[in-house]
Design a protein around this motif. Structure first.
Motif, PDB file in Angstrom:
ATOM      1  N   GLY A 161       0.801  -1.221   0.000  1.00 42.68           N
ATOM      2  CA  GLY A 161       0.000   0.000   0.000  1.00 42.68           C
ATOM      3  C   GLY A 161       0.830   1.266   0.000  1.00 42.68           C
ATOM      4  O   GLY A 161       1.755   1.428  -0.807  1.00 42.68           O
ATOM      5  N   ASN A 162       0.527   2.184   0.929  1.00 40.89           N
ATOM      6  CA  ASN A 162       1.207   3.480   0.979  1.00 40.89           C
ATOM      7  C   ASN A 162       2.703   3.355   1.218  1.00 40.89           C
ATOM      8  O   ASN A 162       3.473   4.245   0.838  1.00 40.89           O
ATOM      9  N   MET A 163       3.121   2.267   1.862  1.00 44.04           N
ATOM     10  CA  MET A 163       4.560   2.065   2.079  1.00 44.04           C
ATOM     11  C   MET A 163       5.302   1.949   0.749  1.00 44.04           C
ATOM     12  O   MET A 163       6.482   2.282   0.655  1.00 44.04           O
ATOM     13  N   ALA A 164       4.613   1.463  -0.274  1.00 35.41           N
ATOM     14  CA  ALA A 164       5.239   1.256  -1.577  1.00 35.41           C
ATOM     15  C   ALA A 164       5.153   2.495  -2.464  1.00 35.41           C
ATOM     16  O   ALA A 164       5.881   2.606  -3.458  1.00 35.41           O
ATOM     17  N   THR A 165       4.300   3.426  -2.104  1.00 36.76           N
ATOM     18  CA  THR A 165       3.996   4.552  -2.981  1.00 36.76           C
ATOM     19  C   THR A 165       5.216   5.404  -3.297  1.00 36.76           C
ATOM     20  O   THR A 165       5.475   5.726  -4.464  1.00 36.76           O
ATOM     21  N   ASN A 166       5.974   5.802  -2.287  1.00 40.19           N
ATOM     22  CA  ASN A 166       7.132   6.671  -2.527  1.00 40.19           C
ATOM     23  C   ASN A 166       8.168   5.997  -3.420  1.00 40.19           C
ATOM     24  O   ASN A 166       8.756   6.641  -4.300  1.00 40.19           O
ATOM     25  N   TYR A 167       8.375   4.710  -3.197  1.00 39.72           N
ATOM     26  CA  TYR A 167       9.360   3.991  -4.011  1.00 39.72           C
ATOM     27  C   TYR A 167       8.926   3.931  -5.478  1.00 39.72           C
ATOM     28  O   TYR A 167       9.739   4.116  -6.389  1.00 39.72           O
ATOM     29  N   LEU A 168       7.664   3.684  -5.704  1.00 37.36           N
ATOM     30  CA  LEU A 168       7.179   3.466  -7.064  1.00 37.36           C
ATOM     31  C   LEU A 168       6.830   4.752  -7.810  1.00 37.36           C
ATOM     32  O   LEU A 168       6.625   4.717  -9.026  1.00 37.36           O
ATOM     33  N   ALA A 169       6.778   5.870  -7.120  1.00 37.58           N
ATOM     34  CA  ALA A 169       6.292   7.115  -7.723  1.00 37.58           C
ATOM     35  C   ALA A 169       7.056   7.509  -8.989  1.00 37.58           C
ATOM     36  O   ALA A 169       6.459   7.977  -9.963  1.00 37.58           O
ATOM     37  N   ASP A 170       8.370   7.321  -8.990  1.00 32.57           N
ATOM     38  CA  ASP A 170       9.150   7.699 -10.162  1.00 32.57           C
ATOM     39  C   ASP A 170       9.600   6.493 -10.985  1.00 32.57           C
ATOM     40  O   ASP A 170      10.464   6.611 -11.855  1.00 32.57           O
ATOM     41  N   LYS A 171       9.008   5.331 -10.693  1.00 29.36           N
ATOM     42  CA  LYS A 171       9.402   4.121 -11.422  1.00 29.36           C
ATOM     43  C   LYS A 171       8.238   3.482 -12.184  1.00 29.36           C
ATOM     44  O   LYS A 171       8.462   2.807 -13.194  1.00 29.36           O
ATOM     45  N   ALA A 172       7.028   3.634 -11.699  1.00 30.39           N
ATOM     46  CA  ALA A 172       5.874   3.047 -12.388  1.00 30.39           C
ATOM     47  C   ALA A 172       5.747   3.667 -13.778  1.00 30.39           C
ATOM     48  O   ALA A 172       5.973   4.871 -13.959  1.00 30.39           O
ATOM     49  N   ARG A 173       5.416   2.854 -14.747  1.00 33.22           N
ATOM     50  CA  ARG A 173       5.320   3.322 -16.129  1.00 33.22           C
ATOM     51  C   ARG A 173       4.141   4.270 -16.280  1.00 33.22           C
ATOM     52  O   ARG A 173       3.006   3.954 -15.903  1.00 33.22           O
ATOM     53  N   LYS A 174       4.410   5.442 -16.823  1.00 34.31           N
ATOM     54  CA  LYS A 174       3.382   6.482 -16.931  1.00 34.31           C
ATOM     55  C   LYS A 174       2.198   6.005 -17.766  1.00 34.31           C
ATOM     56  O   LYS A 174       2.362   5.373 -18.804  1.00 34.31           O
ATOM     57  N   GLY A 175       1.020   6.344 -17.279  1.00 33.81           N
ATOM     58  CA  GLY A 175      -0.206   6.005 -17.997  1.00 33.81           C
ATOM     59  C   GLY A 175      -0.812   4.678 -17.602  1.00 33.81           C
ATOM     60  O   GLY A 175      -1.965   4.413 -17.940  1.00 33.81           O
ATOM     61  N   THR A 176      -0.061   3.850 -16.876  1.00 33.94           N
ATOM     62  CA  THR A 176      -0.598   2.551 -16.453  1.00 33.94           C
ATOM     63  C   THR A 176      -1.559   2.759 -15.284  1.00 33.94           C
ATOM     64  O   THR A 176      -1.480   3.766 -14.573  1.00 33.94           O
ATOM     65  N   PRO A 177      -2.459   1.802 -15.065  1.00 37.27           N
ATOM     66  CA  PRO A 177      -3.350   1.904 -13.900  1.00 37.27           C
ATOM     67  C   PRO A 177      -2.584   2.058 -12.585  1.00 37.27           C
ATOM     68  O   PRO A 177      -3.019   2.795 -11.699  1.00 37.27           O
ATOM     69  N   LEU A 178      -1.438   1.374 -12.479  1.00 44.09           N
ATOM     70  CA  LEU A 178      -0.629   1.501 -11.273  1.00 44.09           C
ATOM     71  C   LEU A 178      -0.126   2.934 -11.112  1.00 44.09           C
ATOM     72  O   LEU A 178      -0.173   3.501 -10.016  1.00 44.09           O
ATOM     73  N   TYR A 179       0.344   3.526 -12.197  1.00 43.02           N
ATOM     74  CA  TYR A 179       0.846   4.899 -12.145  1.00 43.02           C
ATOM     75  C   TYR A 179      -0.258   5.864 -11.709  1.00 43.02           C
ATOM     76  O   TYR A 179      -0.026   6.740 -10.860  1.00 43.02           O
ATOM     77  N   LEU A 180      -1.439   5.703 -12.256  1.00 41.90           N
ATOM     78  CA  LEU A 180      -2.553   6.581 -11.893  1.00 41.90           C
ATOM     79  C   LEU A 180      -2.893   6.436 -10.419  1.00 41.90           C
ATOM     80  O   LEU A 180      -3.150   7.433  -9.724  1.00 41.90           O
TER      81      LEU A 180
END
Length: 203
Positions: A68-87
């Motif tokens: 959850g939120n623990m993962a958010t900061n790590y993934l913020a600049d790594k998740a592929r833009k436009g994907t459901p995860l990124y949104l």
């Protein structure tokens, strides 16, 4: 072939296998502890991200679901833009930080329906005020500020000055009326020295 004792600390095991310089064994160790240990999970994701491995997207989604939120900061600049995860991450970052820049990132890739749903879901008044200003939703901004003034005895957490400034350019008369209403409300409940300084700032 790579069976290890379950009781072995995954962080220690990772360190040992990494020192052995056997990448296959090291990756096997990381995979075994993925989603079971936060630190090890990040090491595996770092590896996939550095390799531009398509498995990163799948693992990142699983990581986000697990932590959850623990993962958010790590993934913020790594998740592929436009994907459901990124949104989802941009929405989470918007709510977590109150920073409109994450909302802008979300808005760039989201559809109108998802944007509308997100705005309705925002519970923080200061964040909603920023979004209303950015979206030029002046009716909503005026209504929200007016409701807050009239329904709350005290709202130390609400940044009235910043919120009402969103109306200065397009609705100066409305902004002035809200300022007068806020001053009257504030003077009724608080006549300390800081109250007069607050009134002076508004004027």
């Amino acid at each position: 072939k790579y069976k290890t004792e379950k009781e072995t600390d995954p962080v220690i095991l990772e360190h040992i296998t990494h020192r052995l310089e056997d990448e296959t064994l090291w990756l096997h160790c990381l995979e075994n502890s993925f989603l079971k240990n936060f630190e090890i999970s990040i090491k595996l994701l770092d590896h996939y991200y550095a390799q531009n491995d398509p498995d990163f997207d799948i693992k990142a989604q699983q990581f986000s679901d697990q932590y959850g939120n623990m993962a958010t900061n790590y993934l913020a600049d790594k998740a592929r833009k436009g994907t459901p995860l990124y949104l989802r991450i941009m929405k989470d970052k918007t709510n977590m930080t109150g920073d409109i820049k994450y909302y802008k990132e979300f808005r760039e890739f989201a559809g109108k329906e998802e944007i509308d749903e997100f705005i309705k879901s925002v519970r923080n008044d200061n964040l909603r005020a920023k979004i209303y200003k950015y979206e030029m939703m002046f009716d909503k901004l005026e209504e929200m500020i007016s409701d807050i003034i009239r329904s709350r005895f005290s709202f130390d957490s609400f940044d009235f000055e910043t919120a009402v400034s969103g109306l200065f350019r397009d609705r100066p008369q409305v902004a002035w009326e809200l300022i007068v209403e806020e001053i009257n409300r504030y003077m009724k409940v608080n006549r300390k020295r800081e109250t007069y300084r607050y009134v002076a700032r508004l004027l």
